[in-house]
Structure formats: structure tokens, C-alpha cells
Design a protein around this motif. Structure first.
Motif, PDB file in Angstrom:
ATOM      1  N   TYR A  81       1.081  -1.140   0.280  1.00 15.59           N
ATOM      2  CA  TYR A  81      -0.261  -0.068   0.014  1.00 15.59           C
ATOM      3  C   TYR A  81       0.745   1.015   0.304  1.00 15.59           C
ATOM      4  CZ  TYR A  81      -2.749   3.951   2.067  1.00 15.59           C
ATOM      5  OH  TYR A  81      -3.405   4.477   1.792  1.00 15.59           O
ATOM      6  N   SER A  82       0.843   2.236  -1.145  1.00 15.44           N
ATOM      7  CA  SER A  82       0.835   3.493  -1.517  1.00 15.44           C
ATOM      8  C   SER A  82       0.253   4.698  -1.136  1.00 15.44           C
ATOM      9  CB  SER A  82       2.298   3.402  -2.045  1.00 15.44           C
ATOM     10  OG  SER A  82       1.765   3.162  -3.347  1.00 15.44           O
ATOM     11  N   TYR A  83       0.509   5.793  -0.256  1.00 16.59           N
ATOM     12  CA  TYR A  83      -1.031   6.609  -0.287  1.00 16.59           C
ATOM     13  C   TYR A  83       0.952   8.058  -0.732  1.00 16.59           C
ATOM     14  CZ  TYR A  83      -0.481   7.938   4.522  1.00 16.59           C
ATOM     15  OH  TYR A  83       0.302   8.699   5.751  1.00 16.59           O
ATOM     16  N   ASP A  96      -5.347  13.794  -2.894  1.00 13.73           N
ATOM     17  CA  ASP A  96      -5.178  12.435  -2.135  1.00 13.73           C
ATOM     18  C   ASP A  96      -5.454  11.235  -2.999  1.00 13.73           C
ATOM     19  OD1 ASP A  96      -5.918   9.923   0.036  1.00 13.73           O
ATOM     20  OD2 ASP A  96      -7.545  10.705   0.634  1.00 13.73           O
ATOM     21  N   ASN A  98      -4.187   6.911  -3.586  1.00 13.82           N
ATOM     22  CA  ASN A  98      -4.115   5.940  -2.191  1.00 13.82           C
ATOM     23  C   ASN A  98      -3.975   4.821  -4.038  1.00 13.82           C
ATOM     24  OD1 ASN A  98      -5.116   6.406   0.421  1.00 13.82           O
ATOM     25  ND2 ASN A  98      -5.933   7.648  -1.124  1.00 13.82           N
ATOM     26  N   TYR A  99      -2.673   3.331  -3.770  1.00 24.37           N
ATOM     27  CA  TYR A  99      -2.509   2.329  -4.161  1.00 24.37           C
ATOM     28  C   TYR A  99      -2.550   1.260  -3.292  1.00 24.37           C
ATOM     29  CZ  TYR A  99      -1.477   7.103  -6.580  1.00 24.37           C
ATOM     30  OH  TYR A  99      -1.448   8.121  -7.531  1.00 24.37           O
ATOM     31  N   TYR A 112      -5.805   1.715  -7.750  1.00 24.19           N
ATOM     32  CA  TYR A 112      -5.995   2.458  -7.330  1.00 24.19           C
ATOM     33  C   TYR A 112      -7.451   3.615  -6.499  1.00 24.19           C
ATOM     34  CZ  TYR A 112      -7.012   3.982 -12.481  1.00 24.19           C
ATOM     35  OH  TYR A 112      -7.886   4.379 -13.113  1.00 24.19           O
ATOM     36  N   THR A 114      -7.965   7.527  -6.349  1.00 23.82           N
ATOM     37  CA  THR A 114      -7.254   8.634  -5.997  1.00 23.82           C
ATOM     38  C   THR A 114      -8.381  10.798  -6.301  1.00 23.82           C
ATOM     39  OG1 THR A 114      -7.312   9.240  -8.999  1.00 23.82           O
ATOM     40  CG2 THR A 114      -5.463   8.259  -7.272  1.00 23.82           C
ATOM     41  N   ILE A 151      -7.778   3.978   1.937  1.00 21.86           N
ATOM     42  CA  ILE A 151      -7.331   4.563   3.208  1.00 21.86           C
ATOM     43  C   ILE A 151      -7.055   3.695   4.415  1.00 21.86           C
ATOM     44  CG2 ILE A 151      -7.911   6.510   4.416  1.00 21.86           C
ATOM     45  CD1 ILE A 151      -9.384   7.559   1.925  1.00 21.86           C
ATOM     46  N   ARG A 154      -3.413   2.589   6.040  1.00 22.57           N
ATOM     47  CA  ARG A 154      -2.515   4.066   6.428  1.00 22.57           C
ATOM     48  C   ARG A 154      -2.410   3.590   7.905  1.00 22.57           C
ATOM     49  NH1 ARG A 154      -5.348   9.818   3.929  1.00 22.57           N
ATOM     50  NH2 ARG A 154      -5.211   8.836   1.437  1.00 22.57           N
TER      51      ARG A 154
END
Length: 167
Positions: A81-83, A96, A98-99, A112, A114, A151, A154
Motif C-alpha cells: 500500500y502506498s499513498y 489524496d 491511494n494504491y 487505485y 485518487t 485509506i 494507512r
């Protein structure tokens, strides 16, 4: 007439139920899902006890891709997860991103979700990246069919945290 309405309602709900059963097993919960603009379904599910995570994609009659094959604790390590978050709305060009990504052989799949404040642009979908030639296919999702959120990753460190941004 009343019986016909009951039959139609039954068929509608049974089709929805059957469609969902291929993509969400009884012991699973949906983390994130949406239909693509061409009518296919993407689901990211986990076992209700957190034993595994699984990605599924395909049509109502056929799961075309399920990853990983082994549904066990090791599955969590196969996703990343990356953001990136920049608040402040339009004045600050808020974003914002989010992947969730995973790789099968020489192909990377990126789910994704976004948001770009400039233009109020929301997008969901899947990017499929050929790692040999870096060519990308983008499958757009229908945001109105979106369920769940990326999300939460995170705060829930179940999958690896990545750094790569795809926008």
C-alpha cells in the motif's frame, strides 16, 4: 401480476447473491470493490479473521484472475500500500492518492483510488503495468459502485507500506 413481481424480485436478488458469491466467499469481508466501466468486477477481500487477503477480477460468470493462489497468512506480504495526501483543497492543489499493488511474474497490478482537488477529479480503477517494457493499461472503475476504502491501510499495517506513486 403479484406473483410475477415476486418472481422478478427473487430472480434479481438471487442473481446479485450468486454474482457476489464468486467474488466474496462466506468467510470473507470486502475491503474494497468496484465495477469497471466495461462491467467487470474487482474485489479485494480478506478472511473475516484476518487469515488472508485476496484480489479477484472478472465477469459475473467467470473470475478471470484471483491472486494469490494460496490463501494463508503469507498473502499479506504479497501486497503493498502506498499513498500521498496533501490537504488544503483547491487553493493548495489538494490530492489524496491511494494504491494497492501486487506483482505476478513480470506484470504489476495497481488498484487505485485518487482525488485531485483541482477539478474535483475522483478516479478508481486498475493499472496493469508490463514491467519489461513499462507499458500501462488503465482499466477505469465506476466510482458509483465503489464499496469500502483503501485509506484504512494507512493505519492498519497488515500489508507492506510502499513508496511508489502511480500518478
Amino acid at each position: 401480476m403479484k406473483q410475477l413481481i415476486i418472481i422478478i424480485i427473487f430472480l434479481f436478488f438471487s442473481n446479485c447473491y450468486l454474482f457476489g458469491q464468486k467474488y466474496v466467499l462466506k468467510n470473507e469481508k470486502v475491503i474494497y470493490s468496484f465495477q469497471t466501466n466495461n462491467g467487470k468486477l474487482m474485489t479485494l477481500c480478506s478472511d473475516k479473521t484476518g487469515e488472508y487477503i485476496v484480489y479477484r477480477f472478472g465477469t459475473k460468470d467467470n473470475v478471470e484472475l484471483e491472486f494469490p493462489n494460496n490463501k494463508d497468512k503469507s498473502s499479506w506480504n504479497k501486497f503493498e500500500y502506498s499513498y500521498w495526501l496533501r490537504g488544503g483543497g483547491i487553493q493548495n492543489e489538494g490530492i489524496d492518492l491511494n494504491y494497492v499493488a501486487f506483482t505476478i511474474e513480470k506484470t504489476k497490478y495497481v488498484i487505485y483510488d485518487t482525488y485531485f482537488a483541482n477539478g474535483e477529479k475522483y478516479e478508481v480503477g486498475i493499472r496493469i503495468i508490463n514491467l519489461e517494457n513499462n507499458k500501462t493499461v488503465k482499466i477505469k472503475g465506476n466510482r458509483k459502485t465503489q464499496k469500502g476504502t483503501l485509506i484504512d491501510f494507512r493505519f492498519d499495517k497488515s500489508i507492506k507500506e510502499g513508496e511508489e506513486l502511480y500518478d
